[in-house]
Design a protein around this motif. Sequence first.
Motif, PDB file in Angstrom:
ATOM      1  N   UNK A 448      -0.275  88.490 103.179  1.00  0.00           N
ATOM      2  CA  UNK A 448       1.128  88.230 102.890  1.00  0.00           C
ATOM      3  C   UNK A 448       1.780  89.484 102.324  1.00  0.00           C
ATOM      4  N   UNK A 449       3.067  89.637 102.629  1.00  0.00           N
ATOM      5  CA  UNK A 449       3.860  90.715 102.020  1.00  0.00           C
ATOM      6  C   UNK A 449       3.192  92.068 102.243  1.00  0.00           C
ATOM      7  N   UNK A 450       2.716  92.303 103.443  1.00  0.00           N
ATOM      8  CA  UNK A 450       1.964  93.520 103.740  1.00  0.00           C
ATOM      9  C   UNK A 450       2.492  94.173 105.008  1.00  0.00           C
ATOM     10  N   UNK A 451       3.263  95.258 104.886  1.00  0.00           N
ATOM     11  CA  UNK A 451       3.759  95.943 106.086  1.00  0.00           C
ATOM     12  C   UNK A 451       2.635  96.420 106.999  1.00  0.00           C
ATOM     13  N   UNK A 452       1.447  96.631 106.422  1.00  0.00           N
ATOM     14  CA  UNK A 452       0.314  97.136 107.200  1.00  0.00           C
ATOM     15  C   UNK A 452      -0.594  96.021 107.706  1.00  0.00           C
ATOM     16  N   UNK A 453      -0.031  94.834 107.883  1.00  0.00           N
ATOM     17  CA  UNK A 453      -0.825  93.700 108.360  1.00  0.00           C
ATOM     18  C   UNK A 453      -1.457  94.002 109.720  1.00  0.00           C
ATOM     19  N   UNK A 564      -3.341  85.110 100.610  1.00  0.00           N
ATOM     20  CA  UNK A 564      -2.148  84.319 100.334  1.00  0.00           C
ATOM     21  C   UNK A 564      -1.245  84.949  99.279  1.00  0.00           C
ATOM     22  N   UNK A 565      -1.818  85.697  98.344  1.00  0.00           N
ATOM     23  CA  UNK A 565      -1.033  86.256  97.238  1.00  0.00           C
ATOM     24  C   UNK A 565      -0.048  87.316  97.736  1.00  0.00           C
ATOM     25  N   UNK A 566       1.181  87.229  97.253  1.00  0.00           N
ATOM     26  CA  UNK A 566       2.171  88.253  97.576  1.00  0.00           C
ATOM     27  C   UNK A 566       1.795  89.607  96.969  1.00  0.00           C
ATOM     28  N   UNK A 567       1.138  89.559  95.812  1.00  0.00           N
ATOM     29  CA  UNK A 567       0.884  90.791  95.064  1.00  0.00           C
ATOM     30  C   UNK A 567      -0.466  91.430  95.375  1.00  0.00           C
ATOM     31  N   UNK A 568      -1.229  90.833  96.279  1.00  0.00           N
ATOM     32  CA  UNK A 568      -2.559  91.362  96.598  1.00  0.00           C
ATOM     33  C   UNK A 568      -2.442  92.624  97.443  1.00  0.00           C
ATOM     34  N   UNK A 569      -2.882  93.749  96.907  1.00  0.00           N
ATOM     35  CA  UNK A 569      -2.791  95.014  97.647  1.00  0.00           C
ATOM     36  C   UNK A 569      -3.982  95.254  98.564  1.00  0.00           C
ATOM     37  N   UNK A 570      -5.053  94.467  98.371  1.00  0.00           N
ATOM     38  CA  UNK A 570      -6.253  94.683  99.180  1.00  0.00           C
ATOM     39  C   UNK A 570      -6.860  93.336  99.573  1.00  0.00           C
TER      40      UNK A 570
END
Length: 746
Positions: A448-453, A564-570
């Motif tokens: 989620x919330x990851x431009x690099x998905x 699922x977390x918006x704030x998860x960077x990894x």
Amino acid sequence: MGLKERIIQLEEGNWQVSNELQRKKTETICEVVERAANIIPNVWPIQNFIATNPLKDLESLRFDHAFTYASTYYDSLRPLDSLTREVNIALIKWCQTYLAQGQATIPMPCADENFYKAWCGIARFDRRLHHNSIQARNWLATLPETADQAIEFVLDKLNISIADQEEYLRQQLVELPGWAGFAKWSESSDQYKISLLDFLAVRLSILWSLKEVDYLNPPKSNQFLKRPRDSMFIQKLKDCEDQYLQALLGKFKNRSLREPLALQTKAQFIFCIDVRSEPIRREIESIGGYETFGAAGFFGLPIAVKPYGSDAFLTACPAIVKPQYKVQEKIIGTNRTKHHLLFQMRRKLKEVYQIMKYSFVSPFTLVETLGLWCGIRMVVNLVTPYLLKKIHRCYQRQFEAVKHPNLDTVDYPIHARTDHAETFLCSIGLSKHFSKHIFVCGHTSQTENNPYAAALKCGACSGNGGGTNAQTIVAILNDKTVREELKSRGINIPQDTRFIACEHNTTTDQFTYFLEQDEKTLELQTIIEHLEQACSENRIKRLKQLGVKTTAKTSMRKASLRGQKWSETRPEWGLAKNGSFIIGPRKLTVGIDLMGRSFLHSYDWDQDPTDKILEAILMGPMVVAEWINMQYFFSTLDPLAFGSGSKVTHNVVGKIGVMQGNGSDLMFGLPLQSVHVNDHTPYHELQRLITIIYSPPSKISRILEKQQVLRKLFLNQWVRLVAIDPETTQSYELNERGGWDKVLLD
């Protein structure tokens, strides 16, 4: 004088002007720009993130020479003078404005023109470019008609000699290699009307305008040349690679491959060669009675896919393959009408929301109407994201339907389908001994919330999920007409053999099975339960690599939370630590823990008398693996110069990429969090890809004689190549002269 000779001169500290000057006088500015751009990578839009070697245009050089050469230009700590900084700020602003498709409510005037033309029409209104200087305003009001004329004019005004033009333009490009790289990629795309000529013309025009308002003089053509990186780096790199190679080949030592595996297969699984597939394959095989194969995740299909309900086709094959056929998804099952109506209703509501969100007046009423709901949703997602996922899953069940590629309405001839099926099966050595159930497993990722998905999905499918490709090849292989044609070609698939499509979520280690409910027999259900057991074991080990302590009971929840977390960077490590590409039968590696570092492509040299199968593997999947390896390599080496910095400060630009903060170069490569444990500790291990082929060296040499691309990669040491001779089990490494040296194990 060629580029290779110039590198040698650089290393010797001897930069001299050659007799090339006379030839340069006859060149067009377009040709000079094309050569100057050899240091710039192609930068794809972020929604179709494609792993690539940032130094791809330098692969005609030896790796160490290219590395030294690039090091003279790329340095994230290099200070900028005031003129360069001002030019960069202005150019970034105009690139953002012109390319803000899908984000800007009001498009840039004349946006249907190419970048230079559109900029020329309104540049004089930008006060920051002229600061009310009469000379600068006159220049901006009377710009040359074409981009090449503008470049030539400014080069002449700056007194850049013909001999120095290429180097000067290269330095201008490398000031913003991300934006320049996007312009370079756009030249091969019809989606954006920006080219390197446009980009340079605007940059030099801005530079000359600021020169007219008394900014500092532009730098000389050699001012930015810096000391190369530590000369010992290449030797240290080779030592690390040798250590890894010794350990890897040591695992294959004394393995008997002459006898086939004594295996009564309950089912066979065909996975993507992705390094994340290797651990799950090992877990499945450890249960007993299962056989796995590895193939490129697009499964040999040169297709573009139109997802159900979408208006656009997505490329579902590697960037080096041009789609030949278009496949659309359809809904199958007994409730097709219901699902279609619900889907259309949801789509209309989404369109209305988008219209209200981006219009001038309605955003105010939209906030008043939906603000409370959006606020509650945000709080729930921050505090208990797993609860929100459950709610979302209940909502999705109302729209659940089995989607299937519709091959009936596609101009995809039966002979072409049969050709692709035959090539696919032969490429992995599965032309006989078919199990009753054969699973074809694409893969995707959840974040989620990851431009690099897209970077976490299937690289062989151009950054898309591989589920549709799996469904398409399964539909082809289950087709009676295709099977009859395959039988006439010597591939006899039993009538009771059934191919089954599924998709592996690499974030959660879950499988989605593209089956109707009535298709699940008791025998099939047992196989699925065993697969879920393998997923559970693999999930626990993978979470441990992420520093997450878990048990079998909690692993699913914790893995889902990371996606699922918006704030998860990894959410996962992706393809970090990739180090080798192994081409050979599974019996070469079965039972060996390769630590999720190897691309595994199944191959049987005995079934390839013409060398065509091995040639296709090397020219396709192996080249893509080299791109992936080099991107992880350089993104780890310098996350700012070659990567995209920290995700924490990313700012999405339109639909094309990310910047750092509110104005920077267009970042390319991978984020810091994809390759580092923290700001100072790399997770990915720096090394070039080592390709290991279970085949006679002479067979490989014949292919290298035909393919210049492979000669560049192997002889110039961008990829190290090792052959294991099936007759003697002796390993040989290809040297820079094209000969084979014995690899002596410690």
